[in-house]
Enzyme design. Structure first.
Site, mmCIF file in Angstrom:
data_model
loop_
_atom_site.group_PDB
_atom_site.id
_atom_site.type_symbol
_atom_site.label_atom_id
_atom_site.label_comp_id
_atom_site.label_asym_id
_atom_site.label_seq_id
_atom_site.Cartn_x
_atom_site.Cartn_y
_atom_site.Cartn_z
ATOM 1 N N TYR A 1 63.496 31.172 -2.444
ATOM 2 C CA TYR A 1 64.691 31.762 -2.279
ATOM 3 C C TYR A 1 64.689 33.238 -3.035
ATOM 4 O O TYR A 1 65.443 33.035 -4.102
ATOM 5 C CB TYR A 1 65.654 30.395 -3.889
ATOM 6 N N LYS B 1 70.809 19.427 3.169
ATOM 7 C CA LYS B 1 69.324 20.205 3.257
ATOM 8 C C LYS B 1 68.426 19.618 4.188
ATOM 9 O O LYS B 1 67.537 20.078 4.714
ATOM 10 C CB LYS B 1 68.455 21.124 2.088
ATOM 11 N N HIS C 1 70.785 37.255 -0.376
ATOM 12 C CA HIS C 1 71.560 35.584 -0.744
ATOM 13 C C HIS C 1 71.566 35.461 -2.184
ATOM 14 O O HIS C 1 73.090 35.225 -2.582
ATOM 15 C CB HIS C 1 70.704 35.222 0.125
#
Length: 435
Positions: free
Chosen positions: A137, A261, A142
């Site tokens: 991440y 996901k 983002h």
């Protein structure tokens, strides 16, 4: 880090004419993958222009000897795990020999000319067996954009700038480019509903990521140091980690991503080697003075000086209506790999810091790489502010999230003055209705 040598010479041309000036696969790239021609099974190959060099055929022709023989044989099979395990030295030897064989004026041209196949007549496959998949991440824009939608006053959680955040994904549902993605079903609970329901996701999204293929692994209980992490990278690809945002919003607390996901991820077919990317190494962007310094196990001067990648990243959308009108895909975003807050080496050092072992062919995802503005958002969730502000396409259509029949296309390109530009090939997939 990989060094620049004669294989990067921008003046180098190939006798494969389509390679000269090719947007993705000039002779300065030479990525490896697994393909099958119209007649025959899966085998290892090298992308060169609009051709695929059959490594098994080249071996049979006696074109590899000395240091290049072992990696050529390891890369000629139906999966590249054995090749990835060999590490940087054998990989460089194979690259050098491939460059010699495919260069204009090669004395072995007559033998090599019998080995390529037209790429359009080949089927591409996953380049290696993926034993484990970890998604990070590290795209700070983002993380900030998504965090603002849930925590406007505190978008980044307190650990983000101290530790590379990641989670374990599902390796079995990773597909090669071109494989359709079926819209997932799951539990969702709209904010105004008293209880959840079950059905197709209405907020399907893409994620613009880089994939990192692991080469040589580590023994369980033996961490990989930050200074040695780059030696364990076998190559790079593009990665679209599809996300069902409505399922994710309901299920992610307290343990994080699950069914939202793991239904599908898409990767590009070719492994772009660290050697091919040597000209596109850049310093890691300097952190603001107010940010905490990484802990010692995540700190290395060499990694900070050349551990980032100078890669332009692009997202395109092709809708059914656009296909019917024969329109070009609509560019949704143009981002850049320099927006990663943590380097690949820092991710690997942290991933193994507790003694967790990695194996050749394991895959790491960077997480969504967005830029600082709306035109560089790496997901439609960010671009539309959670579906509130639709994207208007060149066709006049609007999108808040992805619809059935839409096709997402990811591209990456390394460009630097004085060097030949290279690309990754496409990472694309159309969306099928839920079963």
């Amino acid at each position: 880090m990989a060094q620049i040598d004669q294989t990067h010479d921008p003046k180098l041309e190939s006798w494969v004419q389509s390679a000269n000036g090719h947007q993705d696969f000039p002779i300065q790239n030479l990525p490896l993958g697994v393909f099958s021609p119209r007649a025959g099974g899966k085998r290892g190959g090298v992308a060169i222009g609009d051709q695929v060099l059959d490594l098994g055929a080249a071996l049979a022709a006696g074109l590899f000897a000395g240091e290049a023989a072992r990696p050529a044989e390891a890369a000629s099979g139906s999966a590249l795990n054995a090749f990835l395990a060999l590490g940087a030295g054998p990989r460089r030897a194979l690259r050098l020999r491939l460059s010699e064989l495919l260069a204009k004026g090669s004395p072995d041209r007559d033998k090599v000319e019998t080995c390529p196949h037209a790429a359009e007549a080949c089927t591409l496959h996953l380049p290696a067996h993926i034993g484990d998949y970890t998604d990070f991440y590290v795209g700070i824009h983002h993380a900030t954009n998504v965090g603002k939608q849930f925590r406007p006053d505190n978008p980044l959680l307190s650990n983000y700038k101290h530790v590379p955040i990641g989670y374990h994904g599902r390796a079995s549902s990773i597909n090669v480019t071109g494989t359709p993605v079926r819209r997932p079903k799951g539990q969702t609970k709209p904010p105004d509903a008293e209880s959840p329901g079950f059905g197709p996701s209405r907020r399907l999204d893409y994620e613009l990521e880089l994939g990192v293929w692991f080469g040589s692994g580590n023994a369980q209980g033996e961490p990989i140091s930050i200074g040695e992490a780059a030696d364990h990278v076998g190559g790079f690809c593009l990665l679209d980690d599809w996300s069902a945002r409505d399922i994710q919003a309901w299920e992610y607390q307290p343990l994080g991503p699950f069914l939202s996901k793991n239904f599908a991820s898409t990767i590009s077919a070719w492994i772009v080697t660290p050697e091919a990317l040597a000209p596109f190494r850049i310093p890691q962007p300097q952190r603001p003075e107010s940010d905490p310094a990484p802990l010692p196990y995540l700190t290395d001067a060499g990694d900070q000086s050349e551990g980032a990648l100078d890669l332009e990243l692009e997202v395109l959308l092709l809708t059914p209506a656009m296909k019917a009108k024969r329109m070009a895909p609509h560019r949704l975003a143009l981002s850049h790999a320099r927006h990663m807050y943590w380097t690949v080496a820092q991710m690997i050092a942290h991933r193994t810091s507790n003694g967790c072992n990695l194996q050749p062919g394991d895959l790491l995802g960077t997480g969504t790489i967005s830029g600082p503005d709306q035109e560089s958002c790496g997901s439609i969730l960010e671009m539309t502010l959670g579906g509130k502000d639709p994207v208007v396409l060149a066709s006049g259509e609007e999108r808040r999230f992805l619809e059935d029949g839409d096709e997402i296309i990811l591209k990456a390109r390394g460009t630097r003055q004085g060097y030949a530009s290279i690309g990754f090939g496409e990472c694309r997939a159309p969306i099928l209705p839920a079963a």
